[in-house]
Design a protein around this motif. Structure first.
Motif, PDB file in Angstrom:
ATOM      1  N   ILE A 216      19.259 -37.445-137.955  1.00 11.88           N
ATOM      2  CA  ILE A 216      18.019 -37.023-138.625  1.00 11.88           C
ATOM      3  C   ILE A 216      18.017 -35.503-138.819  1.00 11.88           C
ATOM      4  CG2 ILE A 216      15.532 -36.776-138.235  1.00 11.88           C
ATOM      5  CD1 ILE A 216      15.601 -39.628-137.043  1.00 11.88           C
ATOM      6  N   ALA A 217      18.455 -34.782-137.789  1.00  8.03           N
ATOM      7  CA  ALA A 217      18.512 -33.321-137.902  1.00  8.03           C
ATOM      8  C   ALA A 217      19.521 -32.899-138.971  1.00  8.03           C
ATOM      9  CB  ALA A 217      18.889 -32.713-136.551  1.00  8.03           C
ATOM     10  N   LYS A 218      20.630 -33.612-139.026  1.00 10.79           N
ATOM     11  CA  LYS A 218      21.651 -33.297-140.033  1.00 10.79           C
ATOM     12  C   LYS A 218      21.089 -33.488-141.438  1.00 10.79           C
ATOM     13  CE  LYS A 218      26.533 -34.313-140.934  1.00 10.79           C
ATOM     14  NZ  LYS A 218      27.654 -35.200-140.545  1.00 10.79           N
ATOM     15  N   TYR A 249      10.986 -43.640-142.836  1.00 11.81           N
ATOM     16  CA  TYR A 249      10.697 -45.075-142.667  1.00 11.81           C
ATOM     17  C   TYR A 249       9.705 -45.614-143.696  1.00 11.81           C
ATOM     18  CZ  TYR A 249       6.651 -43.252-140.013  1.00 11.81           C
ATOM     19  OH  TYR A 249       5.518 -42.589-139.621  1.00 11.81           O
ATOM     20  N   ARG A 250       9.325 -44.769-144.643  1.00 14.31           N
ATOM     21  CA  ARG A 250       8.379 -45.239-145.664  1.00 14.31           C
ATOM     22  C   ARG A 250       9.052 -45.524-146.999  1.00 14.31           C
ATOM     23  NH1 ARG A 250       2.753 -41.820-144.890  1.00 14.31           N
ATOM     24  NH2 ARG A 250       2.073 -42.928-143.006  1.00 14.31           N
ATOM     25  N   GLN A 251      10.345 -45.419-147.055  1.00 10.33           N
ATOM     26  CA  GLN A 251      11.073 -45.721-148.292  1.00 10.33           C
ATOM     27  C   GLN A 251      12.430 -46.297-147.920  1.00 10.33           C
ATOM     28  OE1 GLN A 251      12.425 -42.106-150.417  1.00 10.33           O
ATOM     29  NE2 GLN A 251      11.808 -40.944-148.628  1.00 10.33           N
ATOM     30  N   PRO A 252      13.050 -47.014-148.844  1.00  9.30           N
ATOM     31  CA  PRO A 252      14.380 -47.550-148.555  1.00  9.30           C
ATOM     32  C   PRO A 252      15.341 -46.421-148.203  1.00  9.30           C
ATOM     33  CG  PRO A 252      13.486 -48.509-150.563  1.00  9.30           C
ATOM     34  CD  PRO A 252      12.564 -47.395-150.175  1.00  9.30           C
ATOM     35  N   VAL A 253      16.187 -46.667-147.216  1.00  8.41           N
ATOM     36  CA  VAL A 253      17.073 -45.596-146.740  1.00  8.41           C
ATOM     37  C   VAL A 253      17.951 -45.053-147.865  1.00  8.41           C
ATOM     38  CG1 VAL A 253      18.914 -47.172-145.982  1.00  8.41           C
ATOM     39  CG2 VAL A 253      18.661 -44.951-144.884  1.00  8.41           C
ATOM     40  N   ALA A 254      18.357 -45.924-148.780  1.00  4.17           N
ATOM     41  CA  ALA A 254      19.250 -45.489-149.857  1.00  4.17           C
ATOM     42  C   ALA A 254      18.584 -44.479-150.780  1.00  4.17           C
ATOM     43  CB  ALA A 254      19.733 -46.697-150.655  1.00  4.17           C
ATOM     44  N   SER A 255      17.244 -44.469-150.814  1.00  3.63           N
ATOM     45  CA  SER A 255      16.552 -43.573-151.744  1.00  3.63           C
ATOM     46  C   SER A 255      16.156 -42.249-151.094  1.00  3.63           C
ATOM     47  CB  SER A 255      15.299 -44.263-152.286  1.00  3.63           C
ATOM     48  OG  SER A 255      14.345 -44.452-151.237  1.00  3.63           O
ATOM     49  N   ILE A 256      16.474 -42.076-149.815  1.00  2.00           N
ATOM     50  CA  ILE A 256      16.141 -40.815-149.135  1.00  2.00           C
ATOM     51  C   ILE A 256      17.006 -39.691-149.686  1.00  2.00           C
ATOM     52  CG2 ILE A 256      16.153 -39.614-146.920  1.00  2.00           C
ATOM     53  CD1 ILE A 256      15.621 -42.293-145.563  1.00  2.00           C
ATOM     54  N   PRO A 268      21.527 -47.556-140.857  1.00  2.00           N
ATOM     55  CA  PRO A 268      20.621 -48.682-140.609  1.00  2.00           C
ATOM     56  C   PRO A 268      19.554 -48.426-139.537  1.00  2.00           C
ATOM     57  CG  PRO A 268      22.894 -49.452-140.796  1.00  2.00           C
ATOM     58  CD  PRO A 268      22.950 -47.955-140.746  1.00  2.00           C
ATOM     59  N   LEU A 269      19.819 -47.519-138.606  1.00  2.00           N
ATOM     60  CA  LEU A 269      18.842 -47.268-137.538  1.00  2.00           C
ATOM     61  C   LEU A 269      18.037 -45.989-137.763  1.00  2.00           C
ATOM     62  CD1 LEU A 269      20.856 -48.286-134.342  1.00  2.00           C
ATOM     63  CD2 LEU A 269      19.232 -49.647-135.675  1.00  2.00           C
ATOM     64  N   LEU A 270      18.293 -45.339-138.894  1.00  2.00           N
ATOM     65  CA  LEU A 270      17.620 -44.058-139.159  1.00  2.00           C
ATOM     66  C   LEU A 270      16.097 -44.220-139.193  1.00  2.00           C
ATOM     67  CD1 LEU A 270      18.906 -41.255-139.719  1.00  2.00           C
ATOM     68  CD2 LEU A 270      18.303 -41.610-142.113  1.00  2.00           C
ATOM     69  N   ALA A 271      15.632 -45.284-139.841  1.00  2.00           N
ATOM     70  CA  ALA A 271      14.180 -45.493-139.953  1.00  2.00           C
ATOM     71  C   ALA A 271      13.552 -45.675-138.578  1.00  2.00           C
ATOM     72  CB  ALA A 271      13.911 -46.715-140.825  1.00  2.00           C
ATOM     73  N   TYR A 272      14.217 -46.394-137.690  1.00  2.00           N
ATOM     74  CA  TYR A 272      13.663 -46.640-136.359  1.00  2.00           C
ATOM     75  C   TYR A 272      13.640 -45.341-135.536  1.00  2.00           C
ATOM     76  CZ  TYR A 272      14.104 -51.473-137.736  1.00  2.00           C
ATOM     77  OH  TYR A 272      13.975 -52.655-138.412  1.00  2.00           O
ATOM     78  N   GLY A 273      14.703 -44.549-135.669  1.00  2.00           N
ATOM     79  CA  GLY A 273      14.727 -43.261-134.975  1.00  2.00           C
ATOM     80  C   GLY A 273      13.637 -42.329-135.492  1.00  2.00           C
ATOM     81  N   GLY A 274      13.440 -42.307-136.805  1.00  3.25           N
ATOM     82  CA  GLY A 274      12.398 -41.473-137.398  1.00  3.25           C
ATOM     83  C   GLY A 274      11.017 -41.936-137.000  1.00  3.25           C
ATOM     84  N   LEU A 275      10.868 -43.230-136.948  1.00  4.89           N
ATOM     85  CA  LEU A 275       9.576 -43.826-136.583  1.00  4.89           C
ATOM     86  C   LEU A 275       9.203 -43.489-135.133  1.00  4.89           C
ATOM     87  CD1 LEU A 275       8.836 -47.510-137.490  1.00  4.89           C
ATOM     88  CD2 LEU A 275       8.414 -46.689-135.188  1.00  4.89           C
ATOM     89  N   VAL A 276      10.152 -43.635-134.239  1.00  2.00           N
ATOM     90  CA  VAL A 276       9.882 -43.316-132.826  1.00  2.00           C
ATOM     91  C   VAL A 276       9.581 -41.825-132.666  1.00  2.00           C
ATOM     92  CG1 VAL A 276      10.900 -43.203-130.517  1.00  2.00           C
ATOM     93  CG2 VAL A 276      11.230 -45.238-131.926  1.00  2.00           C
ATOM     94  N   LEU A 277      10.345 -40.985-133.358  1.00  2.17           N
ATOM     95  CA  LEU A 277      10.107 -39.542-133.258  1.00  2.17           C
ATOM     96  C   LEU A 277       8.739 -39.176-133.826  1.00  2.17           C
ATOM     97  CD1 LEU A 277      11.363 -36.941-132.290  1.00  2.17           C
ATOM     98  CD2 LEU A 277      12.551 -36.715-134.478  1.00  2.17           C
ATOM     99  N   SER A 278       8.391 -39.809-134.916  1.00  5.43           N
ATOM    100  CA  SER A 278       7.083 -39.547-135.527  1.00  5.43           C
ATOM    101  C   SER A 278       5.947 -39.954-134.581  1.00  5.43           C
ATOM    102  CB  SER A 278       6.986 -40.334-136.843  1.00  5.43           C
ATOM    103  OG  SER A 278       5.809 -40.003-137.535  1.00  5.43           O
ATOM    104  N   GLU A 279       6.083 -41.098-133.951  1.00  5.45           N
ATOM    105  CA  GLU A 279       5.052 -41.555-133.008  1.00  5.45           C
ATOM    106  C   GLU A 279       5.019 -40.679-131.759  1.00  5.45           C
ATOM    107  OE1 GLU A 279       2.647 -43.911-133.271  1.00  5.45           O
ATOM    108  OE2 GLU A 279       3.276 -43.865-135.367  1.00  5.45           O
TER     109      GLU A 279
END
Length: 503
Positions: A216-218, A249-256, A268-279
């Protein structure tokens, strides 16, 4: 591998740690047991051991086969490298799976050593110790996100609080939510609301550990065009990062935007990592998120160091090693620490404790580029220092170190300096880096990089004049070039200059 190669530092090693995580299995071989250990070899395989464990309670045959295959290669590599001590650590997936003990028995046979299956609190402790190892006086909460779990621990300097663990690793969260990100968000929010550590995070620093958060940082670096591609110490200010985290986590990963900066295996796990960090940011309200490249493995090694080695400063220890390996005279570099400190006082330039520490490291690194072509010594030194595997220094500090040595070789002008580091170095650091470089430029003309000379000389200020005081037997070192350098140094603070002799 030749243990007595000139580019290696002798000591107890090589030592290796294999970390059997829920998502990846990684081998890191370190040169030796030291305050700032240098990796000799680093390789990981994303075996996905934690995938499906939440529902089946078992490690899948495919994941086990992939992990064991990687471990056979890692064990062979350790033998080839001549590793004198191998430690194998296993975390959430292995401890929770019903067939985990059977898997561990096979690992033990392959690696030829015991395997430590860490409890959740032990995992949290070693991850937090990695933060103690990697940062100068850390102050905040360490969070290690793996494939199976998230560990949180309060850290104040070298003091580590009680750790807690949550089943919020990327693979685990994906399983528990059935792949539904809205459901995953509810699970993460409900879990973190029960945290006893996060209420201590408000206004402090969250130290983020783990491959998904590094990815995510990268991605953030790429999107913002950040000039220094060093992960350790990379900082996201939370006020300016909330929308970025939500975009994960609010858009398809391919469109980021710039998603190609993240490996396809990590996506594939980027959204979950972002979601946990956001929470986590929502619940804990940290002032900033700082990425730690050090975690469980480094914390475990740090725990095994003698107390006197732990007490060493990580940055100074690493700079001293590089000085030993690349400088013409390490003794001369050490002499510069006190001499430049006195010079700063003579110039009337005040320093904080942190600036004194950075100056000491700069003195140790000031001569590492001497073998390069004269026209490229500054640029080469800058690149080595700015991108070195140092810990215990933030990115502005790296810029200070690199610029002080760059200016030493290339002159005090910014004309040929690229825009990169200039964007991240505070004005105060830049002014002190330039002053230190000007002092170096005088000192190296006096000493010719040899020890025993500089301590016999003094920079002394009287009224509006800066004097370089030489002992009588060294007065022949005075000359036009040295006078010009001294004049340049004095001019930085509006002084005249003169070379004089004592006695």
């Amino acid at each position: 591998m030749e243990p007595d190669a000139p580019g290696r530092i002798a000591g107890y090693g090589p030592v290796a740690v294999i970390d059997i995580g829920s998502n990846s299995v990684r081998l890191v071989v370190y040169e030796r047991m030291a305050r700032s250990p240098t990796p000799l070899f680093n390789e990981k395989v994303l075996a996905g051991l934690g995938e499906g464990v939440a529902t089946s309670r078992r490690l899948s045959d495919a994941s086990v086969d992939k992990a064991l295959s990687a471990l056979k290669r890692f064990a062979a590599l350790c033998r080839q490298i001549g590793v004198v001590e191998l430690s194998v650590l296993a975390t959430a997936a292995t401890r929770e799976a019903e067939n985990g003990s059977k898997f561990i028995a096979k690992v033990r046979d392959i690696c030829g050593c015991d395997v430590t299956v860490l409890t959740g609190p032990a995992e949290a402790y070693y991850a937090a110790l990695g933060v103690v190892d990697g940062f100068e006086i850390p102050e905040g909460v360490a969070g290690d996100l793996g494939g199976g779990s998230l560990e949180l621990t309060n850290v104040r300097g070298s003091r580590i609080g009680d750790g807690e663990t949550f089943p919020l690793g990327g693979l685990r969260l994906k399983d528990d939510s059935g792949g539904d990100l809205k459901a995953a968000k509810k699970i993460a929010r409900a879990a973190l609301e029960n945290s006893k550590v996060l209420p201590h995070l408000e206004g402090r620093t969250f130290y983020a550990i783990g491959g998904t958060w590094r990815s995510i940082a990268k991605l953030h670096m790429r999107q913002t065009g950040y000039p220094l591609h060093v992960m350790h110490g990379y900082t996201l200010e939370t006020d300016r990062s909330r929308d970025f985290l939500k975009s994960l986590y609010r858009q398809p990963v391919a469109s980021i935007d710039s998603i190609d900066a993240v490996s396809k295996q990590r996506q594939p796990l980027l959204a979950y990592g972002g979601l946990v960090l956001s929470e986590l940011v929502r619940a804990g309200k940290p002032a900033r998120i700082v990425i730690s490249a050090l975690g469980l493995r480094e914390g475990f090694l740090y725990s095994r160091l003698p107390a006197e080695e732990q007490d060493k400063n990580a940055l100074i220890a690493a700079a001293r090693e590089l000085c030993f390996l690349r400088s013409r005279s390490p003794a001369h570099s050490e002499e510069l620490i006190a001499w430049t400190g006195d010079a700063m006082k003579a110039l009337g330039i005040d320093e904080t404790k942190e600036e004194e520490r950075l100056r000491a490291a700069s003195c140790l690194l000031a001569d590492i580029g001497w073998r390069a072509h004269p026209d490229y010594r500054g640029e080469q030194s800058l690149n080595i220092i700015a991108h070195a595997g140092f810990v215990g220094v933030d990115h502005p500090g790296r810029a200070y170190l690199g610029l002080s040595v760059y200016y030493r070789h290339s002159g005090l002008s910014d004309d040929e300096l690229g825009p990169g580091l200039r964007e991240i170095v505070p004005t105060r650091y830049k002014e002190r880096a330039r002053a230190l470089a000007a002092i170096f430029r005088v000192a190296y003309l006096v000493s010719a990089s040899m020890p025993g000379v500089v301590p016999r000389t003094t920079l002394r200020r009287t009224d509006n004049e800066l004097k370089l005081v030489l002992p009588p037997d060294l007065i022949e070192l005075a000359g036009g070039r040295l006078e010009t350098r001294l004049k340049q140094l004095a001019a930085l603070v509006g002084l005249e200059s003169r070379i004089v002799t004592d006695g």
